[in-house]
Design a protein around this motif. Structure first.
Motif, mmCIF file in Angstrom:
data_model
loop_
_atom_site.group_PDB
_atom_site.id
_atom_site.type_symbol
_atom_site.label_atom_id
_atom_site.label_comp_id
_atom_site.label_asym_id
_atom_site.label_seq_id
_atom_site.Cartn_x
_atom_site.Cartn_y
_atom_site.Cartn_z
ATOM 1 N N LEU A 1 27.698 11.188 12.966
ATOM 2 C CA LEU A 1 26.796 12.128 13.634
ATOM 3 C C LEU A 1 25.787 12.742 12.672
ATOM 4 N N ASN A 2 26.208 13.092 11.469
ATOM 5 C CA ASN A 2 25.304 13.739 10.519
ATOM 6 C C ASN A 2 24.178 12.832 10.056
ATOM 7 N N ASN A 3 24.412 11.527 10.059
ATOM 8 C CA ASN A 3 23.401 10.588 9.583
ATOM 9 C C ASN A 3 22.633 9.901 10.705
ATOM 10 N N PHE A 4 22.927 10.269 11.943
ATOM 11 C CA PHE A 4 22.253 9.664 13.090
ATOM 12 C C PHE A 4 20.734 9.848 12.999
ATOM 13 N N ASN A 5 20.300 11.075 12.718
ATOM 14 C CA ASN A 5 18.858 11.345 12.639
ATOM 15 C C ASN A 5 18.196 10.550 11.519
ATOM 16 N N ALA A 6 18.848 10.488 10.376
ATOM 17 C CA ALA A 6 18.277 9.755 9.241
ATOM 18 C C ALA A 6 18.165 8.266 9.567
ATOM 19 N N ALA A 7 19.199 7.696 10.162
ATOM 20 C CA ALA A 7 19.176 6.273 10.504
ATOM 21 C C ALA A 7 18.094 5.985 11.546
ATOM 22 N N SER A 8 17.982 6.839 12.557
ATOM 23 C CA SER A 8 16.955 6.664 13.584
ATOM 24 C C SER A 8 15.560 6.764 12.982
ATOM 25 N N HIS A 9 15.389 7.737 12.101
ATOM 26 C CA HIS A 9 14.105 7.975 11.442
ATOM 27 C C HIS A 9 13.686 6.744 10.627
ATOM 28 N N LEU A 10 14.596 6.218 9.824
ATOM 29 C CA LEU A 10 14.281 5.059 8.995
ATOM 30 C C LEU A 10 14.044 3.807 9.841
ATOM 31 N N TYR A 11 14.820 3.653 10.891
ATOM 32 C CA TYR A 11 14.678 2.493 11.765
ATOM 33 C C TYR A 11 13.297 2.465 12.427
ATOM 34 N N THR A 12 12.868 3.589 12.983
ATOM 35 C CA THR A 12 11.593 3.622 13.696
ATOM 36 C C THR A 12 10.411 3.444 12.742
ATOM 37 N N LYS A 13 10.519 3.983 11.525
ATOM 38 C CA LYS A 13 9.489 3.740 10.514
ATOM 39 C C LYS A 13 9.390 2.244 10.216
ATOM 40 N N LYS A 14 10.549 1.656 9.980
ATOM 41 C CA LYS A 14 10.594 0.239 9.646
ATOM 42 C C LYS A 14 9.982 -0.613 10.755
ATOM 43 N N LYS A 15 10.296 -0.314 11.995
ATOM 44 C CA LYS A 15 9.781 -1.103 13.116
ATOM 45 C C LYS A 15 8.258 -1.028 13.198
ATOM 46 N N SER A 16 7.674 0.146 12.971
ATOM 47 C CA SER A 16 6.210 0.242 13.034
ATOM 48 C C SER A 16 5.562 -0.534 11.890
ATOM 49 N N ILE A 17 6.197 -0.527 10.735
ATOM 50 C CA ILE A 17 5.668 -1.282 9.591
ATOM 51 C C ILE A 17 5.802 -2.783 9.832
ATOM 52 N N ILE A 18 6.896 -3.204 10.444
ATOM 53 C CA ILE A 18 7.075 -4.627 10.761
ATOM 54 C C ILE A 18 6.001 -5.105 11.737
ATOM 55 N N LEU A 19 5.666 -4.291 12.718
ATOM 56 C CA LEU A 19 4.593 -4.657 13.651
ATOM 57 C C LEU A 19 3.290 -4.908 12.893
ATOM 58 N N LYS A 20 2.979 -4.006 11.958
ATOM 59 C CA LYS A 20 1.777 -4.144 11.142
ATOM 60 C C LYS A 20 1.837 -5.400 10.291
ATOM 61 N N SER A 21 2.948 -5.631 9.630
ATOM 62 C CA SER A 21 3.100 -6.795 8.744
ATOM 63 C C SER A 21 2.994 -8.109 9.517
ATOM 64 N N ASN A 22 3.583 -8.141 10.681
ATOM 65 C CA ASN A 22 3.487 -9.356 11.509
ATOM 66 C C ASN A 22 2.040 -9.647 11.911
ATOM 67 N N TYR A 23 1.300 -8.595 12.212
ATOM 68 C CA TYR A 23 -0.109 -8.768 12.585
ATOM 69 C C TYR A 23 -0.923 -9.280 11.390
ATOM 70 N N GLU A 24 -0.648 -8.743 10.199
ATOM 71 C CA GLU A 24 -1.333 -9.212 8.996
ATOM 72 C C GLU A 24 -1.054 -10.698 8.753
ATOM 73 N N LYS A 25 0.207 -11.086 8.860
ATOM 74 C CA LYS A 25 0.583 -12.492 8.642
ATOM 75 C C LYS A 25 -0.074 -13.408 9.672
ATOM 76 N N LYS A 26 -0.025 -12.986 10.925
ATOM 77 C CA LYS A 26 -0.601 -13.790 12.011
ATOM 78 C C LYS A 26 -2.098 -13.997 11.824
ATOM 79 N N ASN A 27 -2.784 -12.976 11.297
ATOM 80 C CA ASN A 27 -4.243 -13.033 11.150
ATOM 81 C C ASN A 27 -4.707 -13.256 9.715
ATOM 82 N N ASN A 28 -3.762 -13.509 8.814
ATOM 83 C CA ASN A 28 -4.052 -13.883 7.432
ATOM 84 C C ASN A 28 -4.965 -12.890 6.690
ATOM 85 N N PHE A 29 -4.555 -11.647 6.652
ATOM 86 C CA PHE A 29 -5.275 -10.630 5.888
ATOM 87 C C PHE A 29 -4.304 -9.504 5.538
ATOM 88 N N THR A 30 -4.776 -8.584 4.705
ATOM 89 C CA THR A 30 -3.983 -7.412 4.319
ATOM 90 C C THR A 30 -4.839 -6.169 4.522
#
Length: 127
Positions: free
Chosen positions: A83-112
């Motif tokens: 329970l104490n780490n639920f917020n931290a895990a959720s926070h890190l997970y959602t950050k990671k997912k938004s960054i993955i969306l960005k990274s996938n778009y960069e790879k798909k379109n061949n730019f940074t």
């Protein structure tokens, strides 16, 4: 022209913890991002991951994201991390997912992207 990725994550802000209480104005950060960034000859692409399913259409219409994921909070984080780490895990997970969306778009379109901003929906960018 510089390319900026704005990676938004998490819940739409509330005055209370865990998405409870009065909603913080999530339109104000959008106005300030436009004011501070769009006037400087840059292209801004928005990526978002959010637990705030009830604001999905509002946020999509407001930000016009390149890619996004809206989902219910993952409850098994509590079982895995406690329970104490639920917020931290959720926070890190959602950050990671938004960054993955960005990274996938960069790879798909061949730019940074030149710049990447990682932010919550209730954080404002001032000069």
């Amino acid at each position: 022209m510089k390319k900026i990725a704005l990676c938004l994550y998490g819940l739409v802000g509330h005055e209370g913890k865990l998405g409870r209480g009065k909603v913080i104005d999530y339109k104000l950060p959008f106005k300030l991002y436009n004011l501070q960034l769009k006037n400087h000859n840059v292209q801004i692409d928005v990526f978002m991951h959010s637990w705030s399913i009830e604001y999905k259409l509002d946020l999509i219409n407001l930000y016009n994201p390149v890619d996004y994921i809206f989902q219910k909070p993952i409850k098994n984080f509590e079982n895995i991390y406690g329970l104490n780490n639920f917020n931290a895990a959720s926070h890190l997970y959602t950050k990671k997912k938004s960054i993955i969306l960005k990274s996938n778009y960069e790879k798909k379109n061949n730019f940074t992207y030149d710049w990447v901003f990682l932010s919550r929906f209730d954080v404002c960018l001032y000069k």
